[in-house]
Design a protein around this motif. Structure first.
Motif, PDB file in Angstrom:
ATOM      1  N   HIS A   1       0.801  -1.209   0.000  1.00  0.00           N
ATOM      2  CA  HIS A   1       0.000   0.000   0.000  1.00  0.00           C
ATOM      3  C   HIS A   1       0.837   1.263   0.000  1.00  0.00           C
ATOM      4  O   HIS A   1       0.317   2.347  -0.125  1.00  0.00           O
ATOM      5  N   GLY A   2       2.117   1.142   0.113  1.00  0.00           N
ATOM      6  CA  GLY A   2       2.996   2.294   0.005  1.00  0.00           C
ATOM      7  C   GLY A   2       3.054   3.174   1.247  1.00  0.00           C
ATOM      8  O   GLY A   2       3.982   3.925   1.408  1.00  0.00           O
ATOM      9  N   ILE A   3       2.064   3.107   2.084  1.00  0.00           N
ATOM     10  CA  ILE A   3       2.067   3.924   3.286  1.00  0.00           C
ATOM     11  C   ILE A   3       2.275   3.001   4.481  1.00  0.00           C
ATOM     12  O   ILE A   3       1.402   2.220   4.836  1.00  0.00           O
ATOM     13  N   THR A   4       3.433   3.104   5.043  1.00  0.00           N
ATOM     14  CA  THR A   4       3.751   2.270   6.191  1.00  0.00           C
ATOM     15  C   THR A   4       3.213   2.905   7.467  1.00  0.00           C
ATOM     16  O   THR A   4       2.790   4.067   7.480  1.00  0.00           O
ATOM     17  N   LEU A   5       3.238   2.163   8.512  1.00  0.00           N
ATOM     18  CA  LEU A   5       2.789   2.673   9.797  1.00  0.00           C
ATOM     19  C   LEU A   5       3.642   3.865  10.215  1.00  0.00           C
ATOM     20  O   LEU A   5       3.123   4.870  10.708  1.00  0.00           O
ATOM     21  N   PHE A   6       4.928   3.783   9.981  1.00  0.00           N
ATOM     22  CA  PHE A   6       5.814   4.891  10.337  1.00  0.00           C
ATOM     23  C   PHE A   6       5.457   6.138   9.545  1.00  0.00           C
ATOM     24  O   PHE A   6       5.441   7.247  10.097  1.00  0.00           O
ATOM     25  N   ALA A   7       5.148   5.985   8.268  1.00  0.00           N
ATOM     26  CA  ALA A   7       4.774   7.142   7.449  1.00  0.00           C
ATOM     27  C   ALA A   7       3.468   7.754   7.935  1.00  0.00           C
ATOM     28  O   ALA A   7       3.310   8.979   7.947  1.00  0.00           O
ATOM     29  N   ARG A   8       2.531   6.929   8.356  1.00  0.00           N
ATOM     30  CA  ARG A   8       1.264   7.442   8.887  1.00  0.00           C
ATOM     31  C   ARG A   8       1.481   8.218  10.178  1.00  0.00           C
ATOM     32  O   ARG A   8       0.886   9.272  10.393  1.00  0.00           O
ATOM     33  N   ILE A   9       2.326   7.686  11.040  1.00  0.00           N
ATOM     34  CA  ILE A   9       2.615   8.364  12.307  1.00  0.00           C
ATOM     35  C   ILE A   9       3.323   9.687  12.048  1.00  0.00           C
ATOM     36  O   ILE A   9       2.993  10.713  12.660  1.00  0.00           O
ATOM     37  N   ALA A  10       4.273   9.686  11.126  1.00  0.00           N
ATOM     38  CA  ALA A  10       4.995  10.917  10.788  1.00  0.00           C
ATOM     39  C   ALA A  10       4.046  11.948  10.185  1.00  0.00           C
ATOM     40  O   ALA A  10       4.126  13.144  10.501  1.00  0.00           O
ATOM     41  N   ASP A  11       3.121  11.506   9.342  1.00  0.00           N
ATOM     42  CA  ASP A  11       2.138  12.408   8.736  1.00  0.00           C
ATOM     43  C   ASP A  11       1.220  12.984   9.810  1.00  0.00           C
ATOM     44  O   ASP A  11       0.926  14.180   9.816  1.00  0.00           O
ATOM     45  N   PHE A  12       0.785  12.139  10.729  1.00  0.00           N
ATOM     46  CA  PHE A  12      -0.071  12.596  11.822  1.00  0.00           C
ATOM     47  C   PHE A  12       0.661  13.622  12.686  1.00  0.00           C
ATOM     48  O   PHE A  12       0.097  14.657  13.050  1.00  0.00           O
ATOM     49  N   ALA A  13       1.920  13.351  12.996  1.00  0.00           N
ATOM     50  CA  ALA A  13       2.704  14.271  13.812  1.00  0.00           C
ATOM     51  C   ALA A  13       2.879  15.614  13.103  1.00  0.00           C
ATOM     52  O   ALA A  13       2.797  16.675  13.739  1.00  0.00           O
ATOM     53  N   ALA A  14       3.086  15.582  11.796  1.00  0.00           N
ATOM     54  CA  ALA A  14       3.231  16.819  11.030  1.00  0.00           C
ATOM     55  C   ALA A  14       1.927  17.617  11.039  1.00  0.00           C
ATOM     56  O   ALA A  14       1.943  18.855  11.161  1.00  0.00           O
ATOM     57  N   LYS A  15       0.805  16.931  10.933  1.00  0.00           N
ATOM     58  CA  LYS A  15      -0.490  17.627  10.960  1.00  0.00           C
ATOM     59  C   LYS A  15      -0.770  18.229  12.330  1.00  0.00           C
ATOM     60  O   LYS A  15      -1.303  19.334  12.430  1.00  0.00           O
ATOM     61  N   VAL A  16      -0.418  17.515  13.380  1.00  0.00           N
ATOM     62  CA  VAL A  16      -0.603  18.032  14.734  1.00  0.00           C
ATOM     63  C   VAL A  16       0.269  19.266  14.938  1.00  0.00           C
ATOM     64  O   VAL A  16      -0.177  20.279  15.490  1.00  0.00           O
ATOM     65  N   LYS A  17       1.503  19.212  14.476  1.00  0.00           N
ATOM     66  CA  LYS A  17       2.416  20.344  14.603  1.00  0.00           C
ATOM     67  C   LYS A  17       1.880  21.553  13.845  1.00  0.00           C
ATOM     68  O   LYS A  17       1.902  22.679  14.352  1.00  0.00           O
ATOM     69  N   GLU A  18       1.390  21.335  12.626  1.00  0.00           N
ATOM     70  CA  GLU A  18       0.837  22.428  11.831  1.00  0.00           C
ATOM     71  C   GLU A  18      -0.389  23.034  12.516  1.00  0.00           C
ATOM     72  O   GLU A  18      -0.546  24.258  12.572  1.00  0.00           O
TER      73      GLU A  18
END
Length: 70
Positions: free
Chosen positions: A9-26
């Motif tokens: 699926h191309g989106i690993t768990l780590f990538a999802r967590i990193a994306d979530f963290a970036a959205k929270v920071k923004e």
């Protein structure tokens, strides 16, 4: 002859967590900017607000538009 298709699926768990963290920071940064804008406008006197053409009841909308709609 049988073929096996392997898909990822191309989106690993780590990538999802990193994306979530970036959205929270923004979101945190935007909220801090909203609070700063709101506080600065709220700190003005009625005369100063009148000079720039702002009614006190519009401060929330102006701060929101400044941060989230620009």
């Amino acid at each position: 002859m049988a073929y096996t298709a392997t898909t990822t699926h191309g989106i690993t768990l780590f990538a999802r967590i990193a994306d979530f963290a970036a959205k929270v920071k923004e979101a945190y940064i935007l909220r801090a900017e909203y609070n700063r804008t709101y506080s600065e406008l709220q700190g003005l006197t009625d005369r100063e607000l009148n000079d720039i053409g702002v009614r006190r009841c519009d401060i929330k909308d102006i701060a929101y538009d400044h941060v989230y709609c620009s």
